[in-house]
Design an enzyme around this catalytic site. Structure first.
Site, PDB file in Angstrom:
ATOM      1  NE  ARG A 175      -2.256  -0.948   3.069  1.00 23.19           N
ATOM      2  CZ  ARG A 175      -3.240  -1.938   2.667  1.00 23.19           C
ATOM      3  NH1 ARG A 175      -4.378  -1.652   2.189  1.00 23.19           N
ATOM      4  NH2 ARG A 175      -2.815  -3.118   2.911  1.00 23.19           N
ATOM      5  CB  THR A 176       3.391   2.583   2.450  1.00 22.12           C
ATOM      6  OG1 THR A 176       2.600   2.288   3.540  1.00 22.12           O
ATOM      7  CG2 THR A 176       4.356   3.801   2.606  1.00 22.12           C
ATOM      8  CE  LYS A 198      24.805  -9.429  -5.545  1.00 24.22           C
ATOM      9  NZ  LYS A 198      24.758  -8.653  -6.760  1.00 24.22           N
ATOM     10  NE  ARG A 236       7.380   0.987   5.480  1.00 23.08           N
ATOM     11  CZ  ARG A 236       6.148   0.334   5.037  1.00 23.08           C
ATOM     12  NH1 ARG A 236       6.094  -0.751   5.138  1.00 23.08           N
ATOM     13  NH2 ARG A 236       5.313   1.130   5.396  1.00 23.08           N
ATOM     14  CG  HIS A 269       4.170   4.435   8.442  1.00 23.26           C
ATOM     15  ND1 HIS A 269       4.492   5.251   7.244  1.00 23.26           N
ATOM     16  CD2 HIS A 269       3.318   3.534   7.911  1.00 23.26           C
ATOM     17  CE1 HIS A 269       3.897   4.718   6.397  1.00 23.26           C
ATOM     18  NE2 HIS A 269       3.324   3.747   6.432  1.00 23.26           N
TER      19      HIS A 269
END
Lengths: 314, 181
Positions: free
Chosen positions: A60-61, A88, A110, A138
């Site tokens: 969604r975000t 890696k 995020r 958030h």
């Protein structure tokens, strides 16, 4: 009228002033009109490139940010940790600096670690937008939640909002508390003792463990998702028991006989924190939240980009 | 700062009546026409024109308001950005005749932005421009009005301010000069 944000990055609601939040809302009002036009696009950010760095899963975000960016005509590049060099062993700063070398103006990130966005803003030369950092903040979710409440109830001043569920692991809860308090709302959290942080009352919120009583108290209930993936130990005996204590059902709402608003940041565990009937009822503004998310993110990106002045000298 | 009155309330009223007649001459019953006030100040002129049109027996004219903030060519160049105003256009403009209404035409840059913005609502068959004041010889783009209230000669250091009695005490147009001229 002229104004601009007091901050150069959006790292958390904690750093914003009430005026900043109001400015974001007023700008988002106009973007909401834009995304309901026959042609839903403005050219404002056509010379801005934005990197969406998602070190943690999100649907969604991420979609919402990407749509917001495209509707502002920005160029976008996407990055997700699972398909990258992070696996890696590359460090966060190296990853981001490599991306910035490709001339990127803004970074939407995020990350599973709290403080990752703040760390980045101190170490790389770019505008940073926090799209969720661990259990910390958030900010755009809190802004769109408050914007959705404002849309339904006009003013947030004096409104009573209860946040129900897993407060301990929730960045949505923390950002929401900061945002609602800055706008003058009263905030209460409600959930099992194990999922309420011990010192939450120092933020000036009430604590309750009784859903029914909290519903009678509030104007708005924000039902958080039970985050199975963040629970490394058992915080409650079973999902069934959680649902019996803190699950919201339609008969509970109907029996209140008042105009109560139900929100959920998604993704919904239907039948756990709220039933299907509640999610799809007239009490719910869950889909308005999603629509408003695009407008809010457009406003945030637009206002932050406007602070990065054009430079024609290299 | 020196304020010189360019137009009195009476002259503004006469000018608005003339502009209304010019519009009627070209647009007849306005069935295919949409008047668009440019935010923020053009909306006030639009309201006056709608009242005048109603006085001439033409009501229910399609109209709307357009904000051009997101289409400006000075984004990230101004010190402090402008705050957007409401856009409200409830008509599809595809194939319609559009008339932009604004109070003062100066560099022409707002109108350029408006030409860009309006296409989000469909492709009009034609677009005209009506302004109360034309600050001539100061254009930075090849844009000219189709309906002009009054032409004014002014310097870049000066300002032209249109005030309405709804917000101050009377309808008036001022030329505002800095003291040292």
């Amino acid at each position: 009228m002229m104004s601009e944000l007091s901050v150069n990055h959006l790292l958390g609601i904690k750093d914003l002033t009430t005026e900043d939040i109001q400015l974001i809302f007023q700008t988002a009002d106009q973007f909401k009109e834009v995304i309901n036009r026959p042609i839903r696009k403005v050219p404002s950010l056509r010379d801005i490139t934005i990197a969406n760095l998602f070190f943690e899963n999100s649907t969604r975000t991420r979609l919402s940010f990407e749509l917001a960016e495209k509707r502002l005509s920005a160029d976008t590049v996407n990055f997700s940790a699972s398909s990258s060099s992070v696996s890696k062993g590359e460090t966060l700063i190296d990853t981001v600096n490599n991306i910035l070398s490709m001339k990127v103006d803004m970074v939407v990130m995020r990350h599973p670690n709290p403080g990752a966005a703040v760390f980045l803003s101190q170490n790389v030369d770019s505008i940073i937008v926090n799209a969720g950092d661990g259990a910390h903040e958030h900010p755009t979710q809190a802004l769109l939640d408050a914007f959705s409440i404002r849309e339904k109830h006009q003013d947030l001043k004096g409104k009573k909002v209860v946040i129900v569920g897993d407060i301990l692991h929730s960045r949505v809860a923390l950002s929401n508390i900061f945002c609602l308090q800055k706008l003058g709302a009263e905030v209460r959290v409600c959930g099992p003792t194990t999922l309420i942080p011990k010192y939450i009352h120092t933020l000036g919120v009430e604590v309750s463990h009784n859903l029914q009583e909290s519903l009678e108290w509030c104007d708005v209930a924000n039902m958080l998702r039970v985050q199975h993936e963040r629970q490394d130990i058992k915080y409650f005996p079973s999902v069934r028991e959680y649902t019996q204590q803190f699950g919201l059902t339609l008969p509970m709402l109907d029996s209140l006989k008042k105009d109560i608003t139900i929100m959920h940041p998604g993704p919904i565990n239907r039948g756990v924190e709220i039933t299907t009937e509640v999610a799809d009822s007239d009490y719910s503004i869950i889909l308005n939240q999603v629509e408003n998310g695009v407008a809010i993110r457009m406003a945030v990106l637009y206002l932050l980009a406007s602070k990065k002045k054009m430079n024609f000298n290299g | 700062m020196i304020k010189k009155e360019l137009l009195s309330g009476k002259s503004i009223d006469i000018i608005l009546s003339r502009l209304t007649c010019e519009l009627i001459e070209n647009h007849g019953d306005f069935s295919d026409t949409v008047l668009i006030g440019l935010q923020p100040r053009g909306v006030l002129v639009l309201d006056k024109l709608l009242t005048k049109l109603a006085g001439n027996g033409i009501s229910n004219v399609n109209h709307g308001r357009l904000d051009i903030t997101f289409y400006r060519d000075d984004f990230r160049r101004r010190d402090i950005p402008l705050q957007p105003n409401q856009t409200k256009i409830d008509v599809i403009l595809e194939g319609k005749k559009v008339v932009f209404v604004d109070d003062v035409l100066y560099t022409g840059r707002s109108v350029r932005s408006a030409l860009d913005a309006i296409h989000s609502f469909g492709r009009p068959s034609e677009i005209e421009l009506l302004v109360l004041i034309d600050r001539r010889f100061s254009r930075e783009l090849p844009i000219q009005p189709d309906y002009t209230g009054k032409q004014v000669d002014s310097l870049a250091s000066q300002k032209v301010a249109v005030e309405w009695k709804e917000e101050s005490d009377k309808d008036v147009v001022y030329l505002i000069k800095p003291n040292d001229e």
